[in-house]
Design an enzyme around this catalytic site. Structure first.
Site, PDB file in Angstrom:
ATOM      1  N   ALA A  32       0.840  -1.312   0.064  1.00 56.23           N
ATOM      2  CA  ALA A  32      -0.031   0.026  -0.047  1.00 56.23           C
ATOM      3  C   ALA A  32       0.767   1.216  -0.053  1.00 56.23           C
ATOM      4  CB  ALA A  32      -0.908   0.068   1.184  1.00 56.23           C
TER       5      ALA A  32
ATOM      6  N   PRO B  60      -4.302   8.808  -3.677  1.00 53.57           N
ATOM      7  CA  PRO B  60      -4.972   9.698  -4.610  1.00 53.57           C
ATOM      8  C   PRO B  60      -3.951  10.862  -5.138  1.00 53.57           C
ATOM      9  CG  PRO B  60      -6.540   9.452  -2.950  1.00 53.57           C
ATOM     10  CD  PRO B  60      -5.240   8.649  -2.510  1.00 53.57           C
ATOM     11  N   GLY B  61      -3.203  11.428  -4.326  1.00 55.59           N
ATOM     12  CA  GLY B  61      -2.461  12.501  -4.410  1.00 55.59           C
ATOM     13  C   GLY B  61      -1.065  12.261  -4.773  1.00 55.59           C
TER      14      GLY B  61
ATOM     15  N   GLY C  74       0.623   9.042  -6.779  1.00 54.99           N
ATOM     16  CA  GLY C  74       0.981   7.950  -7.305  1.00 54.99           C
ATOM     17  C   GLY C  74       2.226   7.819  -7.652  1.00 54.99           C
TER      18      GLY C  74
ATOM     19  N   ARG D 280      10.586  -4.142 -10.238  1.00 53.37           N
ATOM     20  CA  ARG D 280      10.496  -3.600 -11.649  1.00 53.37           C
ATOM     21  C   ARG D 280      10.931  -4.531 -12.705  1.00 53.37           C
ATOM     22  NH1 ARG D 280      11.651   2.467  -9.818  1.00 53.37           N
ATOM     23  NH2 ARG D 280       9.390   3.028  -9.422  1.00 53.37           N
TER      24      ARG D 280
ATOM     25  N   GLN E 104      -4.271  -6.273 -34.502  1.00 51.24           N
ATOM     26  CA  GLN E 104      -4.507  -5.974 -35.839  1.00 51.24           C
ATOM     27  C   GLN E 104      -4.597  -6.956 -36.764  1.00 51.24           C
ATOM     28  OE1 GLN E 104      -5.489  -2.909 -35.945  1.00 51.24           O
ATOM     29  NE2 GLN E 104      -5.553  -2.497 -38.016  1.00 51.24           N
TER      30      GLN E 104
ATOM     31  N   GLU F 223       3.872   0.490 -10.483  1.00 53.74           N
ATOM     32  CA  GLU F 223       5.207   0.666 -10.025  1.00 53.74           C
ATOM     33  C   GLU F 223       6.045   1.600 -10.641  1.00 53.74           C
ATOM     34  OE1 GLU F 223       7.119  -3.174  -9.239  1.00 53.74           O
ATOM     35  OE2 GLU F 223       5.093  -4.276  -9.233  1.00 53.74           O
TER      36      GLU F 223
END
Length: 388
Positions: free
Chosen positions: A116, A120-121, A123, A245, A339, A366
């Site tokens: 966690a 919201p502000g 990211g 990552r 496609q 991430e």
């Protein structure tokens, strides 16, 4: 081991994982409810020993697991990765009591973990997080004013876009213990889901993963819940992300390979314009481009993971490069595969319809692609400035 070459036993293990994903994990995934934790799937990952391997293997093994599972069952891959992401801070920075309490359940698949960090502000700009850890001056906190800092806090604020929320059994939560200190004033806490004041709601997202928001209303935590050191939680977060990552890139490579193989089979068999689709030069060249980009991304992921395992210099830059190239490549390859398949790929339930929804999120979570470019540039210029 050279980064560009896997050993025969690793190649065989990857093949075994793809078979397990197709035969044992995909049926469980198909029975799950989109947007919710699939506990039977998590349990099976534990039964197969894959969650245990999260804590006994290095970055390269993690990449091989994620790539192989993603090829055959993205839900299984994601469930495994989320267990690792949420529990790795406990494994790496937890006290013996914390590890003994939570990690056995993660290993056997009976406990669901979550990481966690996002808000919201805050990211992509993780250092701007605002979830407050206020010193608790109530009864029983006799040490609140001591020089070594408070021993109890109350968490107040929100987390958002948290995978496995609100259904996880515990959360690795990053909160601000020192105001106006940026990354230096953040502490990592292990917060069980049943703490008073902690509630959550699910979010309806493009991909079918369990993702939600968490609401902290003066949630009590103590020094026994701290992971690592007070005000040093950003190191916990970044260390976890540096490990995971490259494996996000591996997830992307697995999806790209699945899309490429589907395209090879389709264009080799599809009759069009008096022959097979593969006989059209534009189609053949498109498939070749997809293959080249996928292999290049795979090699960069393996190189970054090997550098992490070897303790080499420049791991943050290598990890950022791997995630950036692999996730952008997978987006390209999956889109090109859609496609080549035409309208059939847009049918709900088609492999490529599924991959098209799945492939978008890794370019954001991430650290978005733009954040990865910023990390890469920062590391490059730091090298220039360090020269005599």
């Amino acid at each position: 081991m050279p980064a560009f070459s896997l050993e025969p036993d690793q190649v065989a293990w990857c093949a075994e994982l793809r078979a397990l994903a197709a035969q044992r994990l995909r049926p469980l995934a198909e029975k799950g409810e989109p947007g919710h934790v699939n506990r039977p799937l998590v349990t099976e990952l534990g039964r197969l020993g894959l969650t245990d391997r999260l804590f006994t293997s290095g970055a390269l093994d993690l990449c091989l697991m994620r790539e192989s599972l993603a090829y055959a069952c993205t839900e299984a891959e994601t469930a495994l990765a989320l267990q690792g992401l949420g529990a790795h801070p406990v494994h790496a920075h937890g006290t013996p009591a914390q590890r003994d309490r939570w990690l056995p359940g993660v290993r056997d698949g009976s406990v669901v973990a979550a990481f966690a960090l996002s808000e919201p502000g805050a990211g992509s700009d993780a250092a701007a997080l605002a979830l407050r850890a206020d010193p608790d001056g109530g009864a029983g906190n006799a040490t609140a004013a001591r020089a070594d800092g408070p021993r109890r806090w109350r968490l107040t604020g929100e987390k958002c876009w948290i995978s496995n929320a609100p259904e996880a059994d515990f959360y690795t939560v990053f909160a601000r213990t020192t105001p106006d200190a940026g990354a230096r004033g953040v502490t990592a806490f292990l917060v069980p889901a049943d703490r008073p004041g902690l509630t959550g709601t699910g979010l309806d997202m493009l991909s079918p993963h369990p993702i939600g928001a968490l609401h902290f209303d003066a949630v009590p935590v103590t020094a026994d819940d701290v992971l690592g050191e007070t005000d040093r939680g950003f190191r916990v977060a970044m260390g976890t992300l540096n490990l995971f990552r490259p494996s996000v890139g591996a997830f992307a490579v697995g999806m790209a390979q699945a899309a490429l193989d589907a395209s090879l089979a389709h264009t080799a068999g599809r009759e069009a314009f008096g022959g097979k689709l593969k006989d059209l030069q534009t189609v053949a060249h498109q498939v070749a481009e997809m293959a080249v980009r996928t292999e290049a991304a795979r090699l960069m992921v393996y190189a970054a993971a090997t550098a992490h395992d070897d303790g080499a210099d420049g791991v943050p830059q290598r990890a950022a490069m791997a995630k950036l190239l692999a996730t952008e490549t997978a987006q390209y390859v999956v889109d090109a595969a859609v496609q080549l398949h035409g309208a059939r790929a847009l049918h709900r339930g088609h492999l490529l319809e599924h991959l098209y929804r799945e492939v978008r999120a890794p370019r954001v979570y991430e650290g978005a692609s733009e954040v990865q470019r910023g990390i890469i540039a920062k590391e490059l210029y730091a090298t220039v400035e360090a020269r005599p």
